[in-house]
Design a protein around this motif. Structure first.
Motif, PDB file in Angstrom:
ATOM      1  N   LEU A 111      28.668 -28.210 -30.768  1.00 38.27           N
ATOM      2  CA  LEU A 111      27.994 -29.502 -30.902  1.00 38.27           C
ATOM      3  C   LEU A 111      28.744 -30.631 -30.183  1.00 38.27           C
ATOM      4  CD1 LEU A 111      27.035 -29.304 -34.683  1.00 38.27           C
ATOM      5  CD2 LEU A 111      25.648 -28.649 -32.702  1.00 38.27           C
ATOM      6  N   LEU A 112      29.875 -30.286 -29.561  1.00 35.97           N
ATOM      7  CA  LEU A 112      30.723 -31.303 -28.927  1.00 35.97           C
ATOM      8  C   LEU A 112      30.204 -31.636 -27.533  1.00 35.97           C
ATOM      9  CD1 LEU A 112      33.359 -32.981 -29.171  1.00 35.97           C
ATOM     10  CD2 LEU A 112      34.529 -31.074 -28.055  1.00 35.97           C
ATOM     11  N   GLU A 113      30.056 -32.922 -27.259  1.00 32.31           N
ATOM     12  CA  GLU A 113      29.684 -33.387 -25.933  1.00 32.31           C
ATOM     13  C   GLU A 113      30.940 -33.820 -25.176  1.00 32.31           C
ATOM     14  OE1 GLU A 113      26.726 -36.372 -26.129  1.00 32.31           O
ATOM     15  OE2 GLU A 113      25.341 -35.176 -27.362  1.00 32.31           O
ATOM     16  N   SER A 114      30.955 -33.524 -23.888  1.00 29.59           N
ATOM     17  CA  SER A 114      32.174 -33.727 -23.097  1.00 29.59           C
ATOM     18  C   SER A 114      32.596 -35.194 -23.043  1.00 29.59           C
ATOM     19  CB  SER A 114      31.972 -33.198 -21.672  1.00 29.59           C
ATOM     20  OG  SER A 114      30.874 -33.866 -21.055  1.00 29.59           O
ATOM     21  N   GLU A 115      31.621 -36.135 -23.051  1.00 27.75           N
ATOM     22  CA  GLU A 115      31.986 -37.550 -22.933  1.00 27.75           C
ATOM     23  C   GLU A 115      32.593 -38.127 -24.201  1.00 27.75           C
ATOM     24  OE1 GLU A 115      27.584 -37.213 -23.840  1.00 27.75           O
ATOM     25  OE2 GLU A 115      29.001 -36.369 -22.384  1.00 27.75           O
ATOM     26  N   GLU A 116      32.470 -37.424 -25.346  1.00 29.07           N
ATOM     27  CA  GLU A 116      33.006 -37.953 -26.600  1.00 29.07           C
ATOM     28  C   GLU A 116      34.305 -37.273 -27.029  1.00 29.07           C
ATOM     29  OE1 GLU A 116      30.315 -37.365 -29.808  1.00 29.07           O
ATOM     30  OE2 GLU A 116      30.342 -35.166 -29.681  1.00 29.07           O
ATOM     31  N   CYS A 117      34.808 -36.370 -26.238  1.00 29.89           N
ATOM     32  CA  CYS A 117      36.025 -35.656 -26.637  1.00 29.89           C
ATOM     33  C   CYS A 117      37.255 -36.306 -26.027  1.00 29.89           C
ATOM     34  CB  CYS A 117      35.934 -34.184 -26.242  1.00 29.89           C
ATOM     35  SG  CYS A 117      35.970 -33.890 -24.461  1.00 29.89           S
ATOM     36  N   TYR A 118      38.371 -36.151 -26.739  1.00 30.00           N
ATOM     37  CA  TYR A 118      39.672 -36.658 -26.302  1.00 30.00           C
ATOM     38  C   TYR A 118      40.596 -35.482 -26.106  1.00 30.00           C
ATOM     39  CZ  TYR A 118      38.261 -41.401 -27.391  1.00 30.00           C
ATOM     40  OH  TYR A 118      37.617 -42.604 -27.398  1.00 30.00           O
ATOM     41  N   LEU A 119      41.382 -35.506 -25.028  1.00 26.03           N
ATOM     42  CA  LEU A 119      42.299 -34.415 -24.711  1.00 26.03           C
ATOM     43  C   LEU A 119      43.728 -34.902 -24.847  1.00 26.03           C
ATOM     44  CD1 LEU A 119      40.559 -32.923 -21.548  1.00 26.03           C
ATOM     45  CD2 LEU A 119      40.214 -32.322 -23.937  1.00 26.03           C
ATOM     46  N   TYR A 120      44.525 -34.130 -25.565  1.00 27.96           N
ATOM     47  CA  TYR A 120      45.947 -34.433 -25.729  1.00 27.96           C
ATOM     48  C   TYR A 120      46.722 -33.224 -25.225  1.00 27.96           C
ATOM     49  CZ  TYR A 120      50.482 -35.095 -28.019  1.00 27.96           C
ATOM     50  OH  TYR A 120      51.824 -35.206 -28.280  1.00 27.96           O
ATOM     51  N   VAL A 121      47.582 -33.407 -24.215  1.00 27.09           N
ATOM     52  CA  VAL A 121      48.301 -32.305 -23.584  1.00 27.09           C
ATOM     53  C   VAL A 121      49.783 -32.454 -23.887  1.00 27.09           C
ATOM     54  CG1 VAL A 121      48.790 -31.138 -21.414  1.00 27.09           C
ATOM     55  CG2 VAL A 121      46.594 -32.279 -21.735  1.00 27.09           C
ATOM     56  N   ASP A 122      50.414 -31.321 -24.307  1.00 29.30           N
ATOM     57  CA  ASP A 122      51.849 -31.334 -24.580  1.00 29.30           C
ATOM     58  C   ASP A 122      52.378 -29.910 -24.508  1.00 29.30           C
ATOM     59  OD1 ASP A 122      54.371 -32.274 -25.212  1.00 29.30           O
ATOM     60  OD2 ASP A 122      53.580 -33.688 -26.685  1.00 29.30           O
ATOM     61  N   TYR A 123      53.702 -29.798 -24.580  1.00 31.77           N
ATOM     62  CA  TYR A 123      54.357 -28.500 -24.476  1.00 31.77           C
ATOM     63  C   TYR A 123      54.993 -28.147 -25.820  1.00 31.77           C
ATOM     64  CZ  TYR A 123      53.767 -28.856 -19.424  1.00 31.77           C
ATOM     65  OH  TYR A 123      53.239 -28.970 -18.165  1.00 31.77           O
ATOM     66  N   ILE A 124      54.928 -26.844 -26.133  1.00 24.41           N
ATOM     67  CA  ILE A 124      55.483 -26.351 -27.394  1.00 24.41           C
ATOM     68  C   ILE A 124      56.420 -25.193 -27.086  1.00 24.41           C
ATOM     69  CG2 ILE A 124      54.961 -25.197 -29.578  1.00 24.41           C
ATOM     70  CD1 ILE A 124      54.175 -28.020 -29.687  1.00 24.41           C
ATOM     71  N   SER A 125      57.594 -25.251 -27.690  1.00 28.05           N
ATOM     72  CA  SER A 125      58.528 -24.130 -27.634  1.00 28.05           C
ATOM     73  C   SER A 125      59.091 -23.917 -29.033  1.00 28.05           C
ATOM     74  CB  SER A 125      59.644 -24.409 -26.631  1.00 28.05           C
ATOM     75  OG  SER A 125      60.519 -25.416 -27.125  1.00 28.05           O
ATOM     76  N   LYS A 126      59.955 -22.961 -29.141  1.00 27.35           N
ATOM     77  CA  LYS A 126      60.535 -22.671 -30.463  1.00 27.35           C
ATOM     78  C   LYS A 126      61.444 -23.795 -30.956  1.00 27.35           C
ATOM     79  CE  LYS A 126      64.425 -20.126 -28.450  1.00 27.35           C
ATOM     80  NZ  LYS A 126      65.160 -18.857 -28.439  1.00 27.35           N
ATOM     81  N   ASP A 127      61.870 -24.652 -30.020  1.00 29.33           N
ATOM     82  CA  ASP A 127      62.774 -25.754 -30.388  1.00 29.33           C
ATOM     83  C   ASP A 127      62.043 -27.088 -30.521  1.00 29.33           C
ATOM     84  OD1 ASP A 127      65.228 -24.176 -30.254  1.00 29.33           O
ATOM     85  OD2 ASP A 127      64.889 -24.150 -28.085  1.00 29.33           O
TER      86      ASP A 127
END
Length: 822
Positions: A111-127
């Motif tokens: 049901l998600l439309e592309s113009e209403e979504c927010y993207l958060y980008v980050d990196y994850i490691s064990k530390d």
């Protein structure tokens, strides 16, 4: 206006208005800047609201990524946060609606439309660690901290191989091929040593010529310009190798190269001899193991520049902890409970609504607060230094501190305040931090304003420069120089001046001689300088003799004569004239003394001759007045005779007294007097007379006793003359002021009144004999009162000064202050 400037209440109001309006202006300007940055003035209502609520998504996304894999569905549901987490490797354009790409998700992606979504980008490691801090609103901001972890390990290089297919030299370690990053080739070309240095290019898998030198027999290195490869068959193999290594370029620098290029000229890497690998390993090319990478099924080249060869021929490889990249997909909820304490959406939305309503009103607030701040500031600057009941500007505590110390203390305080505020930004926001910050800002503003007011007072009183340490140091140095110049003798002044000027001249002559390499010029100038010095000092000695003679004459030693027998030129003439001046002055003084003595004797004799018959006239007139005369005209005539004879007697007495006072023939009995008591007793005698003439007598004197050294009888006569003078010439129905004041080591007694007749004479003219302010001579008096007062003050070593300003008449008596005698 002066009364307003001196009002302490108005100053307090202005202070409060300035501080409040200034802070309101600053807060309004900051708010305006924040709103402009968020787009309140160039974006629509929906765009700004969506942007602000999107910041909440960023905050929750960091938490969701940190808590990935845990059961946090209820936690985020309470906060109205809808999200999904996707691994970056699985992300493709348009995959937001595919449930299969999400690692976890709490809403329906279809049901998600592309113009209403927010993207958060980050990196994850064990530390990775979830961190947080408070913002200016006191809200908690979350962010991820993924540390960069690296580890360096040693790998044994099993062998060094040469790849015939790529033309690159490798270290073989653990089945992986590490290219040699730097190769140095040394050989002889046309009987001259040659050095070539190549560096490996990662990604291109070849070498780049970085440097080349030709080293000659003298040991110096020179850049070498290579020639193209010749086509003649008789060229030697070294020439061919040299040509290929230079890569057929004009200078060879920056050319790409691999060792397979040697095969094009019928040579091989094995003909080169010794090579140096990575500035560490020296090996012969003949010892290199030959491989063909095209024929190897598992040929893996290490293409990361994260290794080096150490002095033990070990490959040191640095490995990094790889973090995985994730994307958090989220959206703003359509509705949320504005009363909940859990959802940050409601809080941000409420702030947005308030800010949006105030977005233009903030300019009005800025304008009004700026106007009030400017008006208050101008008033405080104008009122600086003014005090009630004070006519002059008054220096306050800060104004008396030297300007450098005051400015330094203020700047240090301001710097400490800025440092404290800066430190507070890195602390977790709380009510205590806010209160502390506000108090520091207020203190900084108050201190800055006090400094500006102090500068204004200093400028008004013209003490900005004088009340500085630099000025005081310069003043002390200048006074020391002046004292030295005043007290040093004329000869020493001349000697010092000559040494300074002559020293500078000889220095320039010496420099000129050194530059021209001519010692003769220097010695000639030195000889001329010596002759000038002798003449100069002879002249100085003769001038000193003439100065000494003039000083003796000025001191009254008219018998002093200077020796002119050894003087030259005009100095001898001048000395003779000084000797003659003494004789001339002696004759003039003698004549003047005779004239003064004759005048005094004439006045005394004439006064005595007039006084004897005048006494008889006065006595007979007095007897006639006692007779019972029936004729009324006779009684009036007798009254006129009595009045005029008394006036004539007073004139003769004043004339004799003036003559004696001017010639110093009066005895002076100096004693210590309490000036306040003396003034009250003497001036008090005239109160009734003043009241009868409509004059109001106002006396000001210090509460503490003030002592002076004077002759009581003469001082009484001076004050009596002045008060009678005021009584005769003062404007009726006016005030008469008598002030007794202390100024350091001096005591002044000031008489002020308004004249009823125009005063067209100066103070000095009024002190001359027979000069009256009333030129029509309609009033009583004969013009000797001020002259007698001046002479009596001179006898008491005191000073009498008269100031005339329009109709204002002011007399100042100045005495030396004395301490109370035990």
């Amino acid at each position: 206006m002066k009364r307003l400037k001196s009002s302490g209440f108005l100053k307090l109001i202005a202070w409060v208005a300035f501080i409040l309006s200034l802070n309101i202006f600053v807060v309004s300007m900051v708010a305006m800047a924040f709103m402009a940055d968020l787009g309140f003035y160039h974006k629509s209502y929906t765009e700004v609201r969506t942007s602000m609520l999107g910041q909440v998504n960023q905050n929750y996304s960091a938490q969701a990524l940190a808590y990935m894999g845990r059961d946090m569905e209820e936690y985020f549901a309470e906060r109205d946060f809808e999200y999904g987490i996707v691994k970056a490797d699985n992300w493709e354009e348009g995959s937001t609606n595919d449930p299969a790409v999400y690692e976890e998700c709490n809403f329906d992606p279809t049901l998600l439309e592309s113009e209403e979504c927010y993207l958060y980008v980050d990196y994850i490691s064990k530390d990775t660690v979830l961190c947080n801090q408070k913002d200016m609103w006191g809200d908690t901001i979350y962010y991820l901290d993924t540390p960069y972890v690296s580890e360096t390990k040693g790998h044994y290089a099993e062998k060094i191989v040469y790849d015939e297919y790529t033309g690159v030299i490798y270290y073989l370690s653990g089945g992986e091929y590490y290219p040699a990053k730097k190769i140095q080739i040394n050989f002889i070309y046309q009987n001259e040593p040659m050095i070539f240095i190549y560096e490996y290019q990662f990604g291109k898998n070849n070498y780049l010529l970085k440097n080349m030198w030709a080293t000659y027999a003298d040991g110096n290195s020179h850049s070498y310009r290579m020639v193209n490869i010749p086509d003649e068959a008789e060229e030697t193999a070294k020439e061919l190798i040299s040509g290929v290594l230079a890569c057929d370029a004009d200078d060879g620098m920056g050319s790409e190269f691999d060792f397979t290029m040697l095969e094009d000229v019928g040579c091989s890497i094995y003909n080169i001899g010794d090579i140096i690998l990575d500035n560490v390993r020296v090996t012969e090319t003949a010892e290199l193991e030959q491989i063909d990478s095209s024929a190897l099924p598992e040929f893996e080249i290490h293409q990361k520049d994260n290794y080096y060869l150490n002095e033990y021929y070990t490959l040191m490889v640095t490995e990094h902890d790889e973090a995985e990249k994730y994307i958090v997909v989220s959206r703003i909820p359509e509705s949320f409970d504005s009363d909940t304490d859990q959802s940050q959406y409601a809080v941000v939305n409420q702030r947005f609504q308030v800010a949006y309503e105030w977005r233009y009103l903030v300019f009005v607030v800025m304008g009004i607060s700026a106007l009030i701040a400017v008006c208050s500031f101008v008033f405080l600057m104008k009122a600086a230094g003014h005090r009630k009941k004070e006519e002059e500007l008054v220096l306050g505590f800060f104004d008396k501190i030297p300007f450098e110390i005051c400015a330094g203390a203020i700047f240090c305080a301001e710097g400490m305040g800025i440092a404290c505020i800066s430190d507070n930004f890195y602390l977790e926001a709380s009510e205590l931090i806010w209160i502390l910050t506000v108090m520091i800002v207020l203190a900084m503003e108050i201190f800055a304003m006090l400094f500006l007011l102090s500068v204004a007072v200093r400028v008004k009183t013209k003490t900005l420069w004088k009340n500085t340490i630099i000025y005081r140091i310069c003043h002390v140095v200048a006074e020391a120089i002046r004292y030295f110049i005043r007290n040093i003798s004329f000869v020493w002044k001349a000697v010092v001046g000559f040494v300074v000027v002559d020293g500078l001249l000889m220095f320039f002559v010496f420099v000129l001689a050194c530059n021209s390499y001519s010692e003769e010029i220097f010695f000639i100038c030195l000889l001329i300088d010596a002759v000038i010095a002798v003449i100069y000092f002879v002249v100085i000695v003769q001038m000193n003799q003439l100065q000494e003679a003039s000083k003796k004459l000025a001191q009254g030693n008219l018998d002093y004569e200077t020796d002119t027998s050894k003087m030259f030129w005009e100095f001898k003439k001048h000395g003779d004239n000084l000797n003659k001046i003494g004789n001339g002055i002696s004759l003039a003084v003698e004549e003047r003394m005779k004239s003064e003595h004759f005048k005094t004797e004439l006045i005394t004799n004439v006064s005595h001759d007039i006084k004897t018959p005048l006494t008889s006239i006065i006595n007979y007139v007095d007897l006639l007045g006692k007779e019972d005369l029936q004729n009324e005209n006779a009684s009036e005539y007798i009254e006129v005779l009595q009045r005029q004879s008394s006036k004539l007697k007073k004139l003769i007495e004043d004339l004799v007294e003036a003559s004696k006072a001017s010639t110093g023939n009066l005895a002076v009995n100096m004693e210590t007097l309490e000036a306040g008591v003396f003034l009250t007793q003497t001036v008090g005698e005239f109160e009734e007379k003043f009241a009868a003439n409509g004059l109001e007598l106002i006396i000001h004197k210090p509460e503490e006793p003030v002592y002076i050294r004077a002759d009581g009888r003469h001082l009484w006569r001076v004050v009596d003359n002045l008060m009678n003078n005021i009584l005769k010439y003062a404007q009726p129905l006016s005030r008469v002021y008598v002030h007794l004041e202390e100024f350091g080591s001096q005591v002044t007694l000031t008489f002020r009144n308004m004249s009823k007749d125009p005063l067209n004479l100066t103070g000095e003219e009024l002190k001359e004999r027979f000069i009256r302010g009333d030129k029509s001579r309609n009033s009583e008096g004969h013009g000797l009162g001020l002259a007698i007062a001046q002479s009596l003050m001179d006898l008491m070593k005191a000073e009498l000064t008269i100031h005339v300003d329009g109709d204002l008449f002011k007399v100042i008596l100045t005495f030396a202050k004395r301490e109370e005698e035990a």
